[in-house]
Motif scaffolding. Structure first.
Motif, PDB file in Angstrom:
ATOM      1  N   UNK A  50     -13.139   4.057  18.220  1.00  0.00           N
ATOM      2  CA  UNK A  50     -13.068   5.492  17.948  1.00  0.00           C
ATOM      3  C   UNK A  50     -14.264   6.260  18.517  1.00  0.00           C
ATOM      4  N   UNK A  51     -15.431   5.625  18.556  1.00  0.00           N
ATOM      5  CA  UNK A  51     -16.604   6.329  19.077  1.00  0.00           C
ATOM      6  C   UNK A  51     -16.502   6.523  20.586  1.00  0.00           C
ATOM      7  N   UNK A  52     -15.913   5.562  21.262  1.00  0.00           N
ATOM      8  CA  UNK A  52     -15.721   5.705  22.700  1.00  0.00           C
ATOM      9  C   UNK A  52     -14.762   6.858  22.977  1.00  0.00           C
ATOM     10  N   UNK A  53     -13.700   6.941  22.215  1.00  0.00           N
ATOM     11  CA  UNK A  53     -12.738   8.035  22.383  1.00  0.00           C
ATOM     12  C   UNK A  53     -13.379   9.379  22.059  1.00  0.00           C
ATOM     13  N   UNK A  54     -14.164   9.428  20.995  1.00  0.00           N
ATOM     14  CA  UNK A  54     -14.848  10.675  20.644  1.00  0.00           C
ATOM     15  C   UNK A  54     -15.818  11.064  21.749  1.00  0.00           C
ATOM     16  N   UNK A  55     -16.530  10.089  22.297  1.00  0.00           N
ATOM     17  CA  UNK A  55     -17.449  10.372  23.401  1.00  0.00           C
ATOM     18  C   UNK A  55     -16.718  10.925  24.607  1.00  0.00           C
ATOM     19  N   UNK A  56     -15.559  10.356  24.927  1.00  0.00           N
ATOM     20  CA  UNK A  56     -14.775  10.839  26.064  1.00  0.00           C
ATOM     21  C   UNK A  56     -14.332  12.284  25.847  1.00  0.00           C
ATOM     22  N   UNK A  74     -19.982  18.425  26.567  1.00  0.00           N
ATOM     23  CA  UNK A  74     -20.998  18.273  25.522  1.00  0.00           C
ATOM     24  C   UNK A  74     -21.594  16.875  25.661  1.00  0.00           C
ATOM     25  N   UNK A  75     -22.305  16.630  26.793  1.00  0.00           N
ATOM     26  CA  UNK A  75     -22.776  15.273  27.088  1.00  0.00           C
ATOM     27  C   UNK A  75     -23.796  14.719  26.099  1.00  0.00           C
ATOM     28  N   UNK A  76     -24.592  15.551  25.477  1.00  0.00           N
ATOM     29  CA  UNK A  76     -25.579  15.049  24.522  1.00  0.00           C
ATOM     30  C   UNK A  76     -24.879  14.431  23.319  1.00  0.00           C
ATOM     31  N   UNK A  77     -23.869  15.128  22.811  1.00  0.00           N
ATOM     32  CA  UNK A  77     -23.117  14.595  21.671  1.00  0.00           C
ATOM     33  C   UNK A  77     -22.301  13.380  22.095  1.00  0.00           C
ATOM     34  N   UNK A  78     -21.741  13.435  23.294  1.00  0.00           N
ATOM     35  CA  UNK A  78     -20.964  12.301  23.804  1.00  0.00           C
ATOM     36  C   UNK A  78     -21.845  11.060  23.881  1.00  0.00           C
ATOM     37  N   UNK A  79     -23.064  11.238  24.368  1.00  0.00           N
ATOM     38  CA  UNK A  79     -23.991  10.118  24.510  1.00  0.00           C
ATOM     39  C   UNK A  79     -24.249   9.441  23.165  1.00  0.00           C
ATOM     40  N   UNK A  80     -24.384  10.230  22.105  1.00  0.00           N
ATOM     41  CA  UNK A  80     -24.591   9.652  20.772  1.00  0.00           C
ATOM     42  C   UNK A  80     -23.422   8.758  20.366  1.00  0.00           C
ATOM     43  N   UNK A  81     -22.209   9.214  20.657  1.00  0.00           N
ATOM     44  CA  UNK A  81     -21.030   8.419  20.308  1.00  0.00           C
ATOM     45  C   UNK A  81     -20.939   7.164  21.168  1.00  0.00           C
ATOM     46  N   UNK A  82     -21.237   7.289  22.452  1.00  0.00           N
ATOM     47  CA  UNK A  82     -21.205   6.099  23.311  1.00  0.00           C
ATOM     48  C   UNK A  82     -22.255   5.083  22.863  1.00  0.00           C
ATOM     49  N   UNK A  83     -23.437   5.565  22.496  1.00  0.00           N
ATOM     50  CA  UNK A  83     -24.475   4.648  22.010  1.00  0.00           C
ATOM     51  C   UNK A  83     -24.030   3.940  20.734  1.00  0.00           C
ATOM     52  N   UNK A  84     -23.375   4.682  19.843  1.00  0.00           N
ATOM     53  CA  UNK A  84     -22.864   4.061  18.605  1.00  0.00           C
ATOM     54  C   UNK A  84     -21.804   3.017  18.941  1.00  0.00           C
TER      55      UNK A  84
END
Length: 173
Positions: free
Chosen positions: A1-7, A14-24
């Motif tokens: 789900x975090x990968x999908x949210x990041x995408x 919104x790359x800063x927020x996306x990066x947080x989700x990808x890191x998670x």
């Protein structure tokens, strides 16, 4: 789900927020190729070129180990475009030779052609990679030309259902 949210966040610019989700996502599944690619793309959008190139390097290793040579060549090319380096160049050259020996299909030939162009272009000049019509390397959308002051920060999002799935001590903030 975090990968999908990041995408979704990356598509929403919104790359800063996306990066947080990808890191998670990567903390939960370190070998998740989609999360690794999204992380690299987010870092590229944030103009953190060296970190993005390093992220592409990790993706290269995973894709090459899985036998996805065309994808590995493409990731290595993008890493080299972002940050020139002797080891990145050698890695790309080795992958190109492996791909050539494998009698690549159409996507493999396209990846090979793009990689050879980057190697030839980098050999002629050590300046920044040529810009293409898509903006960032690989045709990804780019924030180039948008002043940081013009980017409006999104309001803080409420805690999402995704946050419930995080292990103790892991946060998106």
């Amino acid at each position: 789900p975090h990968t999908s949210a990041g995408a979704a966040l990356l598509r929403a610019r919104r790359p800063t927020e996306a990066l947080r989700h990808y890191d998670a996502a990567l903390r939960l599944a370190p070998g998740d190729e989609a999360a690794l690619l999204g992380r690299a793309q987010s870092l590229t959008e944030l103009r953190r070129r060296r970190e993005a190139a390093d992220a592409f390097d990790v993706l290269v290793e995973i894709r090459a180990a899985d036998g996805a040579l065309a994808d590995a060549v493409d990731a290595a090319r993008r890493g080299l475009e972002l940050a020139e380096g002797r080891e990145r160049r050698r890695t790309l050259e080795r992958l190109i030779e492996r791909l050539r020996a494998s009698e690549p299909d159409e996507p493999g030939r396209l990846a090979l052609d793009r990689a050879l162009l980057v190697l030839e272009g980098a050999a002629m000049t050590s300046t920044a990679p040529p810009a293409d019509a898509g903006g960032a390397p690989g045709g990804e959308p780019s924030l180039d030309g948008i002043a940081e002051a013009d980017v409006v920060a999104a309001p803080a999002a409420p805690r999402l259902a995704l946050d419930r799935d995080l292990p103790p001590g892991l946060s998106l903030e």
